[in-house]
Each structure stands twice: as structure tokens, then as C-alpha cells.
Write an enzyme that holds these catalytic residues in place. Structure first.
Site, PDB file in Angstrom:
ATOM      1  N   SER A 289      52.392  65.802  45.017  1.00 10.59           N
ATOM      2  CA  SER A 289      50.834  65.854  45.335  1.00 10.59           C
ATOM      3  C   SER A 289      50.570  66.646  46.208  1.00 10.59           C
ATOM      4  CB  SER A 289      50.697  64.124  45.516  1.00 10.59           C
ATOM      5  OG  SER A 289      49.111  64.316  46.159  1.00 10.59           O
TER       6      SER A 289
ATOM      7  N   TYR B 105      50.234  56.792  50.838  1.00  4.29           N
ATOM      8  CA  TYR B 105      50.461  57.624  49.800  1.00  4.29           C
ATOM      9  C   TYR B 105      50.943  58.755  50.465  1.00  4.29           C
ATOM     10  CZ  TYR B 105      49.588  60.175  45.687  1.00  4.29           C
ATOM     11  OH  TYR B 105      49.736  60.980  44.740  1.00  4.29           O
TER      12      TYR B 105
END
Length: 233
Positions: free
Chosen positions: A135, A148
Site C-alpha cells: 500500500s 495499518y
């Protein structure tokens, strides 16, 4: 015909990559959290020309993957192991509980590490490739994204270490860093942010899939180590 194992095939990028590989006529093993989900996934891709197989193992409990795999047949070799599944829970550092941190790290970091450990012999056998769909948060951390982003920064470290360790075995390792992508996870993130979700503003899963396939299809004399994909326009 190549053989692949993929996590996160149920939606978004994982479903798109699965469909693309099956359209090539490849054999794709889909990791499912339980037998019921395995049947659902197999049915979802039953019309594709390739071969669909399933393997049951819950990424939320990485410590149980070895036991689960010990009771099932595994592929003999893997041309690619594709880590696409992930979870995301936003919140300030001052508010996130240990439960959120542990669940995020388990699914996004510990499970990919354990899955790689368990299936590395099959990847080595094929001189295959491990692909981590990371990501943009794996490169830059922003407010509310600590858990995250930490898991994704860790995933980058995992990939970089693995690449150096396995180069002598002919195993290639690629990290792909998509920006915001129009997936169910992105819709959930927008709800957590209190923002309206407009999928047309973001990358399509199919665009990320093309990036993943480009890394897999690269001739054996080269290796893509890191690919960053951002929304255009």
C-alpha cells in the site's frame, strides 16, 4: 500452465488478479478462511477457463496455518505466491486498542510471513515469485493510519529481507504499492473518514492487476523489486 496461490481473492484487487490468471488458463489456489468460504470462492470463479483449487486457512490466526495445512493437500510447486488480503482500521494512536493492533498486524504482516514460510519450498521448486500487494501506507504514514501503516511498513521489510535471502534460490520478490483503489476496503475507509465514496476517483482493481501481471511476466533475467501505482488524471 503456471500455478499460483493467492490471498484476498474474494473481492477487489485479489478477485481481479484471480480472474486474470484464470483467463490465461492457469491453476490458481485460493486461500479461504473456512470450508464454507472456500466453496463460495470456487463457485465465484467456476466459469473461468483455468483451474480453481482451494486451501483453507485463517489469516486472522497465523499461528494455526501450519496445523491447517497439515490436514490438506498442498500444491507441488508455485510459480507465484500472491499476498493481496489485508485489513484496515483507522484511529488515532491515543485511541487504538491492543486488540486492533494485534488483529491488524496478524492479518497484514504475521500471516504473510507465516504463509511464505510454509509455502517457500514450493516457490523454490518452481524458481517462482512472491508478490506482496502492499500500500502507499507502506511507504508513508499519515494521521489516523498508524496501525495499518505500521503493518505495511513491516510488510516492506519482510519483502526486502526475503528478496536478499532467496536470491540464490532463484526466487523473485516484488512489492506493489497501490494508492487508493476502488475496492470494498476503500469504501469502508471512506466511511471511517466520514467522506463520500466516489469509486471513479480512484485506481481500478484492474489497473493494479496489470501492474502485478507485468511483474510476473518480466523475463527471468530481470526482477521488479518495487512498483508504486498512483491514481492518474
Amino acid at each position: 500452465m503456471a500455478t499460483h496461490l493467492i490471498t484476498g481473492a474474494g473481492s477487489g484487487i485479489g478477485a481481479s488478479v484471480t480472474r486474470a490468471l484464470l483467463e490465461r488458463g492457469d491453476e490458481v489456489w485460493l486461500l479461504a478462511r473456512d470450508a464454507g468460504r472456500a466453496r463460495q470462492l470456487a463457485g465465484a470463479f467456476a466459469d473461468a477457463p483455468g483451474t480453481v483449487r482451494t486451501l483453507v486457512g485463517d489469516l486472522a490466526e497465523p499461528e494455526r496455518l501450519s496445523w491447517a495445512f497439515g490436514h490438506q493437500g498442498l500444491p507441488g510447486e508455485l510459480d507465484s505466491l500472491l499476498h493481496v488480503a489485508g485489513v484496515c482500521e483507522l484511529g488515532a494512536v491515543g485511541e487504538l486498542t491492543p486488540k486492533v493492533w494485534q488483529a491488524t498486524l496478524a492479518a497484514n504482516l504475521v500471516a504473510p510471513a507465516e504463509l511464505t514460510r510454509l509455502l517457500l519450498p514450493q516457490v523454490r521448486q518452481a524458481r517462482g515469485q512472491v508478490v506482496f500487494v502492499n500500500s502507499g501506507a507502506g511507504l508513508h504514514a499519515h494521521p489516523q493510519w498508524s496501525a495499518y501503516a505500521a503493518s505495511k511498513h513491516g510488510l516492506k521489510a519482510l519483502a526486502d529481507s526475503l528478496r536478499g535471502e532467496e536470491r540464490g534460490n532463484g526466487v523473485r520478490v516484488t512489492s506493489v504499492y497501490p494508492g487508493r483503489t476502488a475496492t470494498p476496503m476503500q469504501e469502508k475507509v471512506h466511511r471511517q473518514e466520514g467522506k463520500a465514496y466516489r469509486p471513479e476517483d480512484w485506481i481500478t482493481p484492474e489497473s493494479v492487476t496489470r501492474t502485478v501481471l507485468a511483474a510476473l511476466d518480466l523475463p527471468r533475467d530481470a526482477e521488479v523489486t518495487d512498483l508504486t501505482v498512483r491514481p492518474g488524471g
